[in-house]
Design a protein around this motif. Structure first.
Motif, PDB file in Angstrom:
ATOM      1  N   ALA A 424     -66.532  90.731  45.230  1.00  0.00           N
ATOM      2  CA  ALA A 424     -66.000  90.391  46.280  1.00  0.00           C
ATOM      3  C   ALA A 424     -66.210  90.543  48.112  1.00  0.00           C
ATOM      4  O   ALA A 424     -65.564  89.802  48.714  1.00  0.00           O
ATOM      5  N   THR A 425     -66.612  91.539  48.321  1.00  0.00           N
ATOM      6  CA  THR A 425     -66.722  92.014  49.958  1.00  0.00           C
ATOM      7  C   THR A 425     -67.911  91.016  50.305  1.00  0.00           C
ATOM      8  O   THR A 425     -68.066  91.223  51.962  1.00  0.00           O
ATOM      9  N   SER A 426     -69.162  90.609  49.783  1.00  0.00           N
ATOM     10  CA  SER A 426     -70.711  90.309  50.072  1.00  0.00           C
ATOM     11  C   SER A 426     -70.542  89.136  51.199  1.00  0.00           C
ATOM     12  O   SER A 426     -70.486  89.129  52.782  1.00  0.00           O
ATOM     13  N   LEU A 427     -69.743  87.726  50.596  1.00  0.00           N
ATOM     14  CA  LEU A 427     -69.472  86.965  51.555  1.00  0.00           C
ATOM     15  C   LEU A 427     -68.633  87.597  52.884  1.00  0.00           C
ATOM     16  O   LEU A 427     -68.676  87.052  54.091  1.00  0.00           O
ATOM     17  N   PRO A 428     -67.246  87.643  52.587  1.00  0.00           N
ATOM     18  CA  PRO A 428     -66.485  87.700  53.762  1.00  0.00           C
ATOM     19  C   PRO A 428     -67.441  89.127  54.831  1.00  0.00           C
ATOM     20  O   PRO A 428     -66.505  88.801  56.067  1.00  0.00           O
ATOM     21  N   ALA A 429     -68.257  90.099  54.451  1.00  0.00           N
ATOM     22  CA  ALA A 429     -68.740  90.398  54.998  1.00  0.00           C
ATOM     23  C   ALA A 429     -69.651  90.018  55.664  1.00  0.00           C
ATOM     24  O   ALA A 429     -70.077  90.052  57.471  1.00  0.00           O
TER      25      ALA A 429
END
Length: 432
Positions: A424-429
């Protein structure tokens, strides 16, 4: 603490009596604020908070995302998508179920409402599956479960509501749903394949085959969907325009495509506008009530006392997440998904931040849980959407049994999401 707990009990009693969500939550919030701090602060809050929310330009994304989905369904864009997905999966046992999952995943990227997706594909896919001898309950369960993809894949109205209630950035939340949504779609397809290895009678093999040329032609006929996905999702991810503008771009894109292909029926635009306004008005009223309820919990001291209790108990983030999952799975059997989020986020989100839990990942987890609630008997919203659109082709008992395999698939997918937060967090990062 006692005041807050009394408020929860009163609200659940009102919901149990059949009072609409917005009125039940709003009434308890207003009474609670009056009890806690008196009429002066109450009147000031009622005057300022709803207006501040409704006049915030960022939230224009909700009616525009709804409009995009309703226009796409009326313009026949979805039927091309479903046909292309069926051609791609032809020759495989369960091809119609897999095609339904694939088409709903793509439709999710130009819609945002799980119930709209479930209703549209019930009318489109369920008759076909029944015609080919598929098990009616499992087929309907597949439609209901695949409809939940619209809650994860952007543009997701549920993600926007989470952002409104918590203050998390809308753009990052929307992008965070891409990989979990894709993982869910792939998980469903693999799960269907495994399920039919043990129960092949649920989906007889369809002998119809398509050549490579026909498959490529089918994919090309769905060009409008791919274009819209590139415009909306690509625009948000690259920062070309904010989420609010992405809704406008998407809705305008659907309208231009429908007009250029001459596939927009007479009166369809007006009907879509009316439906979008109605759905948005209901959602906004619910969220306003939820914001008032959140204010009540804050000023009554409930949230502060709850945080202190968590610190006293030395609760770890892992234990907290486990409790959240159990809470949502239990309440999801009795409370609809939107209500569940409105009721619980005002106290769960502050605790999650105090424990250092990533807000974006927590948002995806909550959306995943409320989407599971949407297909959990007996009050899952998607289940009712399927039943109301099926027009007697499947009964409630068949559907409640048929959705169980998909709930098992969801349990596995939930474990992956919790075990690997990077999903869940890789793309927003990468957007920082």
């Amino acid at each position: 603490m006692i005041t807050g707990l009394f408020g929860f009990v009163a609200m659940l009693c009102l919901l149990g009596l059949g009072v609409p969500v917005a009125y039940a939550v709003g009434t308890v919030a207003i009474a609670g604020i009056f009890y806690a701090v008196g009429s002066t602060f109450l009147l000031s809050t009622i005057q300022s908070l709803p207006y501040a929310f409704a006049s915030d330009y960022n939230f224009v994304v909700v009616p525009l995302f709804v409009l995009m989905g309703t226009l796409a369904s009326r313009a026949g864009i979805i039927s091309d998508l479903y046909k292309a997905a069926f051609q791609l999966t032809s020759g495989i046992r369960g091809s119609l179920m897999m095609a339904t999952v694939m088409a709903q995943a793509m439709f999710a990227a130009i819609s945002g409402s799980t119930t709209v997706a479930a209703s549209i594909f019930t009318r489109m896919a369920l008759p076909e599956m029944i015609r080919y001898g598929y098990n009616p309950g499992v087929s309907a369960g597949c439609v209901a479960a695949a409809g939940t993809l619209a809650g994860l894949i952007p543009p997701s109205i549920a993600m926007v509501l989470f952002a409104v209630l918590t203050g998390e950035p809308i753009g990052k939340l929307l992008i965070a749903g891409i990989l979990p949504g894709a993982l869910t779609a792939v998980g469903y397809i693999v799960g269907i394949r495994v399920m039919l290895m043990y129960r092949p009678e649920w989906a007889p093999l369809i002998k119809e085959r398509f050549s490579l040329k026909e498959k490529l032609k089918g994919i090309s006929s769905a060009w409008a969907v791919f274009l819209l996905i590139g415009l909306v999702v690509g625009g948000i991810y690259t920062g070309t325009f904010p989420p609010s503008a992405a809704g406008a771009v998407g809705a305008t894109g659907v309208l231009l495509i429908a007009l250029s292909t001459k596939r927009l029926p007479k009166g369809a635009l007006w009907e879509s506008l009316i439906e979008s306004a109605r759905i948005s008005a209901v959602l906004f009223l619910i969220v306003m009530a939820g914001l008032l309820f959140s204010r009540f919990l804050l000023i009554s001291g409930f949230i502060g006392d709850l945080k202190a209790l968590v610190v006293t108990l030395e609760m770890s983030a892992a234990v907290f997440i486990a409790l959240v999952v159990v809470l949502y799975l239990i309440l999801g059997c009795f409370v609809d998904s939107v209500s569940l989020m409105i009721i619980t986020l005002p106290f769960l989100y502050p605790i999650s931040t105090s424990l250092g839990i990533n807000g974006i990942w927590f948002g995806v987890l909550i959306i995943k849980l409320i989407e599971i609630a949407a297909i959990t008997p007996p009050v899952g919203l998607n289940l009712f959407a399927v039943l109301s659109s099926a027009k007697g082709q499947v009964n409630s008992r068949e559907l409640f049994v048929g959705v169980v395999p998909f709930l098992i698939m969801e349990a596995v997918l939930m474990g992956l999401l919790i075990g690997f937060p990077e999903i869940a967090t890789s793309l927003p990062a990468l957007m920082d």
